[in-house]
Design an enzyme around this catalytic site. Structure first.
Site, mmCIF file in Angstrom:
data_model
loop_
_atom_site.group_PDB
_atom_site.id
_atom_site.type_symbol
_atom_site.label_atom_id
_atom_site.label_comp_id
_atom_site.label_asym_id
_atom_site.label_seq_id
_atom_site.Cartn_x
_atom_site.Cartn_y
_atom_site.Cartn_z
ATOM 1 N N LYS A 88 0.839 -1.205 0.000
ATOM 2 C CA LYS A 88 0.000 0.000 0.000
ATOM 3 C C LYS A 88 0.873 1.254 0.000
ATOM 4 C CE LYS A 88 -4.493 -1.240 1.685
ATOM 5 N NZ LYS A 88 -5.533 -1.051 2.620
ATOM 6 N N ARG A 89 2.121 1.073 0.404
ATOM 7 C CA ARG A 89 3.001 2.237 0.497
ATOM 8 C C ARG A 89 3.661 2.571 -0.849
ATOM 9 N NH1 ARG A 89 2.350 1.140 5.670
ATOM 10 N NH2 ARG A 89 3.013 -1.007 5.427
#
Ligand code: GLU
Length: 390
Positions: A288-289
């Protein structure tokens, strides 16, 4: 009017539940089509940017709604106040707009079943929580953080999965009253029942997960008075008349718990379908980063919404007669959308396709008398911005 609205809220609009639909139509003398209307939602938590996975969920819900003449709702799930990011909710809605995924009901559009932000619905959750306490499906848990930590560490030491031991389920009324008198803080937990029958996932088929075997009774209302995701999500899906829940497969594990909640309330549940995992081209997990997975990143890099949407649908499937490497508009995508064509295979991202679709979209714009001037304006702005200092 207020009475009618409360009643409306209580009746779920299930397309397949003929009896419910008939009852609804009788009560309010509305057409069959309206009573059976598909209502789906995208329910992000405002904890950051809209990423590819979120866009895929929103898009598939939108396409499904449009293909069935239904409604697409945006609901902001912000009950975990510790994870909120300022302006994230507004940014999410802006990015959906950029991608031409227009909600029929949302925090900014409004609608008859609002508010569409969970933190503005807190009183409502408290009222529904009372129902569960009264019918003995939930109980107050007075366990301290210290005890819960001890339980967790003890399980880890024994190489077991940590879970709450349901101690407070068995407190006597006298003990509960004593703890309440002393002002001991408490949360509210839901009594998990044993599940023996599978539910029918629209994409994965029969799924049997007996949550009570793996988990302790889950918290529904935290000591700070905020509901947890599970509780607020189920109450809102019901009150907002959601007929189909299409969400990422990472939520599949929560669905049996949600179905138990519907049962405890005596409500008809919506139908559930889980969208397969999106992975990198080599099959590895997405992070997600990863900055290049944010939709804002694609917009800022000059990709068009059509290119991004075709890229996302290309990996996911779910279309009748859609050829690869042919650019479709969002209207064409919704015409071809067919839930039955979704598969359980993980979706592999191929960024070369994104470039290809962008080139195709540019060529389309160059040939369009209405889009060419817009494109030229954008190009002019880009040149100005890039060479400003020079
Ligand atoms: N708030 C959840 C999320 O952040 C919603 C999951 C669901 O669709 O039920 O994705």
């Amino acid at each position: 009017m207020a009475q009618l609205f409360t009643h409306l809220q209580r009746i779920p609009l299930l397309p397949c539940k003929v009896q419910e639909a008939r009852k609804f139509m009788r009560l309010f003398s509305i057409s069959a089509q309206k009573a059976c209307q598909v209502r789906v939602r995208f329910a992000p938590s405002p904890t950051g940017h809209l990423h590819l996975g979120g866009l895929r969920t929103a898009l598939y819900n939108f396409l499904f709604a449009k293909s069935k003449n239904g409604k697409f709702i945006l609901r902001i799930e912000d009950t975990d106040q510790t994870r909120l990011v300022v302006h994230a909710a507004q940014r999410l809605e802006d990015m959906l707009k950029w991608a031409k995924i227009y909600p029929d009901e949302s925090p900014t559009v409004g609608g008859p079943r609002g508010p569409y932000v969970q933190s503005q619905r807190i009183n409502l959750y408290h009222n529904y929580m009372k129902n569960l306490l009264e019918n003995d499906s939930a109980y107050k848990c007075f366990c301290s953080k210290l005890r819960l930590d001890w339980l967790r560490n003890d399980a880890i030491r024994r190489n077991e999965t940590p879970k709450y031991d349901n101690k407070c389920r068995y407190l006597s009324q006298v003990k509960i009253e004593e703890l309440e008198r002393k002002g001991t803080p408490y949360c509210i937990r839901f009594k998990l029942e044993t599940i023996t029958d599978p539910y029918q996932d629209l994409i994965y088929g029969p799924i049997l997960i007996n949550v009570a075997e793996h988990e302790g009774d889950p918290v529904m209302m935290k000591a700070d008075g905020y509901p947890t995701y599970h509780f607020a999500n189920v109450v809102d899906d019901h009150l907002m008349g959601i007929t189909h829940v299409l969400r990422g497969v990472e939520w599949q594990i929560s669905t049996p718990k949600h179905l138990l909640l519907y049962k405890a309330f005596g409500w008809n549940p919506p139908l559930f379908g889980h969208l397969p995992l999106i992975v990198n081209r080599d099959g590895s997990k997405l992070s997600k980063r990863q900055d290049d997975l944010h939709i804002e990143h694609y917009r800022d890099q000059g990709y068009s919404p059509e290119a991004v949407l075709n890229f996302v649908t290309d990996i996911g499937g779910g279309f009748e007669g859609k050829e690869h490497n042919v650019l479709l508009t969002i209207e064409e995508l919704s015409e071809k959308f067919n839930l039955a064509r979704l598969t359980k295979n993980s979706c592999r991202l191929d960024f070369d396709k994104l470039k290809l679709y962008n080139q195709m979209d540019l060529q389309r714009c160059l040939k369009s008398p209405t889009e060419l001037p817009v494109l030229l304006d954008q190009l002019q702005d880009l040149v100005k911005k890039t060479f400003e200092e020079k």
